[in-house]
Motif scaffolding. Sequence first.
Motif, PDB file in Angstrom:
ATOM      1  N   PHE A 123       1.016  -1.198  -0.035  1.00  0.00           N
ATOM      2  CA  PHE A 123       0.048  -0.050   0.098  1.00  0.00           C
ATOM      3  C   PHE A 123       0.977   1.135  -0.006  1.00  0.00           C
ATOM      4  O   PHE A 123       1.844   1.382   0.805  1.00  0.00           O
ATOM      5  CB  PHE A 123      -0.857   0.047   1.363  1.00  0.00           C
ATOM      6  CG  PHE A 123      -1.717  -1.069   1.419  1.00  0.00           C
ATOM      7  CD1 PHE A 123      -3.164  -0.914   0.936  1.00  0.00           C
ATOM      8  CD2 PHE A 123      -1.519  -2.311   2.073  1.00  0.00           C
ATOM      9  CE1 PHE A 123      -4.005  -2.122   1.031  1.00  0.00           C
ATOM     10  CE2 PHE A 123      -2.314  -3.351   2.184  1.00  0.00           C
ATOM     11  CZ  PHE A 123      -3.633  -3.302   1.841  1.00  0.00           C
ATOM     12  N   THR A 166       0.842   5.492   0.361  1.00  0.00           N
ATOM     13  CA  THR A 166      -0.265   6.391   0.938  1.00  0.00           C
ATOM     14  C   THR A 166       0.820   7.591   1.375  1.00  0.00           C
ATOM     15  O   THR A 166       2.154   7.585   1.221  1.00  0.00           O
ATOM     16  CB  THR A 166      -1.079   6.226   1.973  1.00  0.00           C
ATOM     17  OG1 THR A 166      -1.928   6.967   2.321  1.00  0.00           O
ATOM     18  CG2 THR A 166      -0.292   5.783   3.234  1.00  0.00           C
ATOM     19  N   THR A 171      -1.468  10.714   5.940  1.00  0.00           N
ATOM     20  CA  THR A 171      -2.654  10.008   6.248  1.00  0.00           C
ATOM     21  C   THR A 171      -2.629   9.060   7.144  1.00  0.00           C
ATOM     22  O   THR A 171      -3.716   8.826   7.957  1.00  0.00           O
ATOM     23  CB  THR A 171      -2.800   9.246   4.664  1.00  0.00           C
ATOM     24  OG1 THR A 171      -3.126  10.357   3.820  1.00  0.00           O
ATOM     25  CG2 THR A 171      -4.282   8.334   4.885  1.00  0.00           C
ATOM     26  N   GLU A 228      -6.862  -2.773   4.302  1.00  0.00           N
ATOM     27  CA  GLU A 228      -7.324  -2.077   3.080  1.00  0.00           C
ATOM     28  C   GLU A 228      -8.568  -1.231   3.567  1.00  0.00           C
ATOM     29  O   GLU A 228      -8.620  -0.280   3.389  1.00  0.00           O
ATOM     30  CB  GLU A 228      -8.032  -2.840   2.135  1.00  0.00           C
ATOM     31  CG  GLU A 228      -8.550  -2.253   0.728  1.00  0.00           C
ATOM     32  CD  GLU A 228      -9.031  -2.942  -0.019  1.00  0.00           C
ATOM     33  OE1 GLU A 228      -9.450  -2.649  -1.160  1.00  0.00           O
ATOM     34  OE2 GLU A 228      -8.819  -4.563  -0.104  1.00  0.00           O
ATOM     35  N   HIS A 229      -9.436  -1.680   4.772  1.00  0.00           N
ATOM     36  CA  HIS A 229     -10.515  -0.769   5.088  1.00  0.00           C
ATOM     37  C   HIS A 229      -9.967   0.145   6.176  1.00  0.00           C
ATOM     38  O   HIS A 229     -10.532   1.346   6.449  1.00  0.00           O
ATOM     39  CB  HIS A 229     -11.375  -1.793   5.976  1.00  0.00           C
ATOM     40  CG  HIS A 229     -12.194  -2.942   4.804  1.00  0.00           C
ATOM     41  ND1 HIS A 229     -12.961  -2.258   3.929  1.00  0.00           N
ATOM     42  CD2 HIS A 229     -12.046  -3.968   4.728  1.00  0.00           C
ATOM     43  CE1 HIS A 229     -13.411  -3.181   3.058  1.00  0.00           C
ATOM     44  NE2 HIS A 229     -12.897  -4.437   3.747  1.00  0.00           N
ATOM     45  N   LEU A 239      -6.924   1.723   6.014  1.00  0.00           N
ATOM     46  CA  LEU A 239      -6.548   2.695   5.387  1.00  0.00           C
ATOM     47  C   LEU A 239      -7.376   3.526   4.643  1.00  0.00           C
ATOM     48  O   LEU A 239      -7.379   4.694   4.380  1.00  0.00           O
ATOM     49  CB  LEU A 239      -5.429   2.117   4.160  1.00  0.00           C
ATOM     50  CG  LEU A 239      -4.755   3.243   3.173  1.00  0.00           C
ATOM     51  CD1 LEU A 239      -4.145   4.266   4.123  1.00  0.00           C
ATOM     52  CD2 LEU A 239      -3.698   2.289   2.254  1.00  0.00           C
ATOM     53  N   ASN A 240      -8.580   2.917   4.098  1.00  0.00           N
ATOM     54  CA  ASN A 240      -9.613   3.582   3.571  1.00  0.00           C
ATOM     55  C   ASN A 240     -10.105   4.652   4.562  1.00  0.00           C
ATOM     56  O   ASN A 240     -10.550   5.681   4.204  1.00  0.00           O
ATOM     57  CB  ASN A 240     -10.724   2.680   2.917  1.00  0.00           C
ATOM     58  CG  ASN A 240     -10.228   2.152   1.336  1.00  0.00           C
ATOM     59  OD1 ASN A 240      -9.492   2.793   0.895  1.00  0.00           O
ATOM     60  ND2 ASN A 240     -10.969   0.994   1.314  1.00  0.00           N
ATOM     61  N   TYR A 241     -10.514   4.034   5.873  1.00  0.00           N
ATOM     62  CA  TYR A 241     -10.906   5.073   6.844  1.00  0.00           C
ATOM     63  C   TYR A 241     -10.036   6.202   7.211  1.00  0.00           C
ATOM     64  O   TYR A 241     -10.388   7.448   7.014  1.00  0.00           O
ATOM     65  CB  TYR A 241     -11.081   4.415   7.960  1.00  0.00           C
ATOM     66  CG  TYR A 241     -11.436   5.249   9.256  1.00  0.00           C
ATOM     67  CD1 TYR A 241     -12.836   5.821   9.353  1.00  0.00           C
ATOM     68  CD2 TYR A 241     -10.577   5.558  10.330  1.00  0.00           C
ATOM     69  CE1 TYR A 241     -13.247   6.560  10.197  1.00  0.00           C
ATOM     70  CE2 TYR A 241     -11.060   6.622  11.228  1.00  0.00           C
ATOM     71  CZ  TYR A 241     -12.080   7.159  11.270  1.00  0.00           C
ATOM     72  OH  TYR A 241     -12.497   7.982  12.231  1.00  0.00           O
ATOM     73  N   ARG A 300      -7.890   7.522   4.972  1.00  0.00           N
ATOM     74  CA  ARG A 300      -7.882   8.417   3.945  1.00  0.00           C
ATOM     75  C   ARG A 300      -9.124   9.324   3.786  1.00  0.00           C
ATOM     76  O   ARG A 300      -9.094  10.563   3.686  1.00  0.00           O
ATOM     77  CB  ARG A 300      -7.765   7.608   2.686  1.00  0.00           C
ATOM     78  CG  ARG A 300      -6.574   7.175   2.262  1.00  0.00           C
ATOM     79  CD  ARG A 300      -6.522   6.249   1.103  1.00  0.00           C
ATOM     80  NE  ARG A 300      -5.167   5.877   0.765  1.00  0.00           N
ATOM     81  CZ  ARG A 300      -5.069   4.688   0.024  1.00  0.00           C
ATOM     82  NH1 ARG A 300      -5.962   3.963  -0.589  1.00  0.00           N
ATOM     83  NH2 ARG A 300      -3.604   4.726  -0.461  1.00  0.00           N
ATOM     84  N   SER A 301     -10.191   8.690   4.123  1.00  0.00           N
ATOM     85  CA  SER A 301     -11.310   9.570   3.861  1.00  0.00           C
ATOM     86  C   SER A 301     -12.228   9.911   5.265  1.00  0.00           C
ATOM     87  O   SER A 301     -13.137  10.803   5.304  1.00  0.00           O
ATOM     88  CB  SER A 301     -12.380   8.598   2.904  1.00  0.00           C
ATOM     89  OG  SER A 301     -12.903   7.561   3.674  1.00  0.00           O
ATOM     90  N   ASP A 331     -14.548   8.065   6.290  1.00  0.00           N
ATOM     91  CA  ASP A 331     -15.843   7.340   6.212  1.00  0.00           C
ATOM     92  C   ASP A 331     -15.778   5.923   6.654  1.00  0.00           C
ATOM     93  O   ASP A 331     -14.779   5.103   6.602  1.00  0.00           O
ATOM     94  CB  ASP A 331     -15.942   7.231   4.690  1.00  0.00           C
ATOM     95  CG  ASP A 331     -16.323   8.421   3.900  1.00  0.00           C
ATOM     96  OD1 ASP A 331     -16.836   9.474   4.643  1.00  0.00           O
ATOM     97  OD2 ASP A 331     -16.164   8.464   2.778  1.00  0.00           O
ATOM     98  N   PRO A 342     -16.774   2.140   7.488  1.00  0.00           N
ATOM     99  CA  PRO A 342     -16.994   1.060   6.403  1.00  0.00           C
ATOM    100  C   PRO A 342     -18.544   0.342   6.821  1.00  0.00           C
ATOM    101  O   PRO A 342     -18.841   0.287   7.997  1.00  0.00           O
ATOM    102  CB  PRO A 342     -16.076   0.095   6.560  1.00  0.00           C
ATOM    103  CG  PRO A 342     -15.512   0.478   8.037  1.00  0.00           C
ATOM    104  CD  PRO A 342     -15.596   2.001   8.437  1.00  0.00           C
TER     105      PRO A 342
END
Length: 126
Positions: A18, A20, A24, A66-67, A69-71, A73-74, A76, A78
Motif C-alpha cells: 500500500f 499513501t 494520512t 485495506e478498510h 487505510l480507506n478510513y 484516507r476518507s 468514512d 465502512p
Amino acid sequence: MPTFPHSRITLQVGERRFTTYRRTLIDKSAYFAARIGLEKWKDDRDEVDVNADGSYFIDADPVVFEHILNYLRSGDYPIFFNVDTGKFDYVKYMSLLSQARYFEIHDLSEWIEQRGYLRAVPLRER
C-alpha cells in the motif's frame, strides 16, 4: 533524512503493498504517529521491519488493512451490509475492530464498539 508529513510511504502488509501519504497514517492513528511521525520506526524492529526497498513491513491481514487505510484516507466508516440478506457482516466488524485497536484508531474503534453501523443503514421490516 528528515521526515515530511506529506511524503509518500509504502507499507507491505502481509503480501500486499500500500502506498499513501505519511500524513494520512499519522493524523488519526496514534500507532502510526508514534512510529513514523517521530521517525522511530527504523529503531523499532521488534514490531516492524524496514524492507531493503524502504517499505515498512506490517504483519497484519491486508484485506482488513485495506478498510483501515480507506478510513484513514476518507474518514468514512465502512459499511459491511448485504442488501440481499438484510444482514451486517459482524465477523468483518470484529476483525476491523481488532486492527483498529491495534493501530490505535480511536474514532473507528469507538464507532464499531457502539455499533454505529446499525444507525448508518435504515432497516425496514420485510
